[in-house]
Design a protein around this motif. Sequence first.
Motif, short mmCIF file in Angstrom:
data_model
loop_
_atom_site.label_atom_id
_atom_site.label_comp_id
_atom_site.label_asym_id
_atom_site.label_seq_id
_atom_site.Cartn_x
_atom_site.Cartn_y
_atom_site.Cartn_z
N PRO A 164 74.99 23.57 -18.49
CA PRO A 164 76.08 23.11 -18.24
C PRO A 164 76.98 23.96 -17.46
O PRO A 164 76.06 25.28 -17.52
CB PRO A 164 76.51 22.64 -19.81
N ALA A 165 78.00 24.02 -16.77
CA ALA A 165 78.82 24.53 -16.52
C ALA A 165 79.35 25.60 -17.22
O ALA A 165 79.71 25.25 -18.97
CB ALA A 165 79.45 24.40 -15.58
N ASP A 166 79.34 27.12 -16.43
CA ASP A 166 79.64 28.03 -17.92
C ASP A 166 81.19 29.16 -17.21
O ASP A 166 81.13 28.74 -16.06
CB ASP A 166 78.43 28.44 -18.24
N GLY A 167 81.14 30.04 -17.91
CA GLY A 167 81.67 30.63 -17.58
C GLY A 167 81.56 32.86 -17.52
O GLY A 167 80.63 32.59 -18.82
N PRO A 168 81.90 33.47 -17.38
CA PRO A 168 81.32 34.87 -17.61
C PRO A 168 81.52 34.87 -19.34
O PRO A 168 82.59 34.59 -19.62
CB PRO A 168 82.11 35.93 -17.27
N VAL A 169 80.34 36.32 -19.70
CA VAL A 169 80.08 35.81 -21.46
C VAL A 169 79.75 37.42 -21.95
O VAL A 169 79.14 37.73 -20.96
CB VAL A 169 79.50 34.96 -22.05
N SER A 170 80.63 38.74 -22.71
CA SER A 170 80.50 39.78 -22.75
C SER A 170 79.30 39.90 -23.81
O SER A 170 79.24 39.61 -24.75
CB SER A 170 81.52 40.45 -23.24
N TRP A 171 77.65 39.17 -22.90
CA TRP A 171 76.67 39.37 -24.26
C TRP A 171 76.85 40.72 -24.59
O TRP A 171 75.91 41.62 -23.82
CB TRP A 171 75.73 38.92 -23.80
N THR A 172 76.46 40.49 -26.71
CA THR A 172 76.13 41.73 -27.16
C THR A 172 75.22 42.07 -28.26
O THR A 172 74.93 40.84 -28.54
CB THR A 172 77.73 42.87 -27.60
N ALA A 173 74.41 43.35 -27.94
CA ALA A 173 73.10 42.65 -29.12
C ALA A 173 73.84 43.14 -30.06
O ALA A 173 74.05 43.72 -30.85
CB ALA A 173 72.23 44.09 -28.05
N HIS A 174 72.96 42.74 -31.10
CA HIS A 174 73.35 42.82 -32.20
C HIS A 174 73.11 44.54 -32.83
O HIS A 174 73.72 44.55 -33.34
CB HIS A 174 71.64 42.38 -33.34
N ALA A 175 72.06 45.21 -32.16
CA ALA A 175 72.04 46.48 -32.90
C ALA A 175 73.28 47.42 -32.40
O ALA A 175 73.30 48.51 -33.04
CB ALA A 175 70.61 47.21 -31.58
N ASP A 176 73.87 47.11 -31.33
CA ASP A 176 74.79 48.00 -31.24
C ASP A 176 75.89 47.52 -31.60
O ASP A 176 77.07 48.26 -32.43
CB ASP A 176 75.65 47.20 -29.83
N LEU A 177 76.31 46.26 -32.48
CA LEU A 177 77.08 45.44 -33.45
C LEU A 177 77.02 46.58 -34.82
O LEU A 177 77.69 46.82 -35.70
CB LEU A 177 76.98 44.60 -33.28
N ALA A 178 75.80 46.46 -34.76
CA ALA A 178 75.68 47.48 -36.29
C ALA A 178 75.88 48.29 -36.34
O ALA A 178 76.40 49.23 -37.29
CB ALA A 178 73.33 46.56 -36.62
N ASP A 179 75.60 48.93 -35.31
CA ASP A 179 75.29 50.53 -35.52
C ASP A 179 77.58 50.53 -35.67
O ASP A 179 77.74 51.51 -35.90
CB ASP A 179 75.21 50.91 -34.05
N ALA A 180 78.23 49.97 -34.65
CA ALA A 180 80.08 49.96 -35.21
C ALA A 180 80.04 49.73 -35.48
O ALA A 180 81.23 50.52 -36.49
CB ALA A 180 79.52 49.22 -33.79
N GLY A 201 78.85 46.20 -21.50
CA GLY A 201 79.68 46.71 -20.41
C GLY A 201 80.18 45.55 -19.77
O GLY A 201 80.65 46.06 -18.89
N GLN A 202 79.07 44.61 -19.45
CA GLN A 202 79.38 43.05 -17.87
C GLN A 202 79.48 41.59 -19.10
O GLN A 202 79.19 41.63 -20.27
CB GLN A 202 78.33 43.44 -17.79
N ALA A 203 80.70 41.13 -18.50
CA ALA A 203 80.31 39.69 -18.76
C ALA A 203 79.73 38.97 -17.75
O ALA A 203 80.05 39.64 -16.37
CB ALA A 203 81.92 39.34 -18.35
N LEU A 204 78.94 38.07 -18.11
CA LEU A 204 77.81 37.78 -17.36
C LEU A 204 77.63 36.20 -16.72
O LEU A 204 77.60 35.59 -18.75
CB LEU A 204 76.47 38.34 -17.63
N ILE A 276 73.59 48.41 -24.69
CA ILE A 276 72.37 47.98 -24.39
C ILE A 276 72.78 47.01 -23.67
O ILE A 276 74.26 46.03 -23.98
CB ILE A 276 71.65 46.90 -25.44
N ALA A 277 72.37 47.01 -22.54
CA ALA A 277 72.08 45.79 -21.38
C ALA A 277 71.87 44.39 -21.75
O ALA A 277 70.84 44.34 -21.85
CB ALA A 277 72.38 46.34 -19.52
N LEU A 278 72.36 43.23 -21.19
CA LEU A 278 71.62 42.36 -21.95
C LEU A 278 69.99 42.35 -20.32
O LEU A 278 69.21 41.15 -20.99
CB LEU A 278 72.17 40.49 -21.19
N SER A 279 70.13 42.82 -19.15
CA SER A 279 68.68 42.82 -18.47
C SER A 279 67.85 43.85 -19.93
O SER A 279 66.71 43.48 -19.01
CB SER A 279 68.91 43.89 -17.31
N THR A 280 67.97 44.56 -20.42
CA THR A 280 67.17 45.52 -21.61
C THR A 280 67.04 44.01 -22.19
O THR A 280 65.71 43.79 -22.79
CB THR A 280 68.06 46.53 -22.57
#
Length: 291
Positions: A164-180, A201-204, A276-280
């Motif tokens: 479906p049509a969407d909007g920007p989302v700041s997709w964030t890695a589990h590993a980073d959230l665990a570290d935080a 760092g980005q909303a995609l 961690i970037a989503l591209s990774t």
Amino acid sequence: MIIVTGATGLLGRQIVERLLTLVPADRIGVSVRDPRKAQARTFAEQGVRVRQGSFTDAASLAHAFEGATQVLIVSVDKMGDEAVRQHRAAIDGAVAAGARRILYTSHMGADASSRFQPCRDHAATEEALRGCGIPFTSLRNGFHASSALQFLGDGLRTGEVALPADGPVSWTAHADLADAAAAVLADEGRFDGPTPPLTAGQALTFDDIARIAADVTGRSFTRSTATDDTFRQQLIGHGVPAGAADQLLGVFTAARAGEFAAVGPTLAKLLGREPIALSTALKELWLNSVS
């Protein structure tokens, strides 16, 4: 003692693993539904206190939370009234155990008027935390990057995805959230109440993700737009219950309204590096699929 619930789940397990690098094992306890699981046994072998605890059994929580100074409540994989009821039971258990602070894995989009049910559940849980009588920290986590990969399905292989049509989302890695989360637990009182958004760092958008996928795979990648109803019917056709299909559709309706677009520096500051970037994550998924 720091108690972490849901410690055999994807996020909870990683939080405990990170926490073990910051504080002695004998200062960590975990509350798990099944202490026989392999990860629970591994934690016990490292000196972590492992006790059975269920958000639907107050007596078990009293035992699991015994001696707690801080309790981290990892949000459950339920939605609606059941999720909020279980979270409230865990809050009550932490208060009864004498914890001096409760932490909770919330969501950057937590809001009572959100178009996405889990965000409404997080808002209701935060309201319960405000009324619990002891200090709390609500970790306003970015949307899990793993969800973006799940929505892609086998798109990396086929080179196309219809969503479906969407909007920007700041997709964030589990590993980073665990570290935080581990960093905040180890530095008690670093945040009071809800944190700023803990995001990558980005909303995609999925248009952005399609371009990234093309770069990662070296192949063309097409992102087409499915109507909301078509997407819902496809989910149901794949065995997803109608109610769950409606909730998944809510990700897109909320994203279109900009509910997940916020990006902030707080996560990077906690990590001491860029998230961690989503591209990774896409590159890792692609390499695993072709290996």
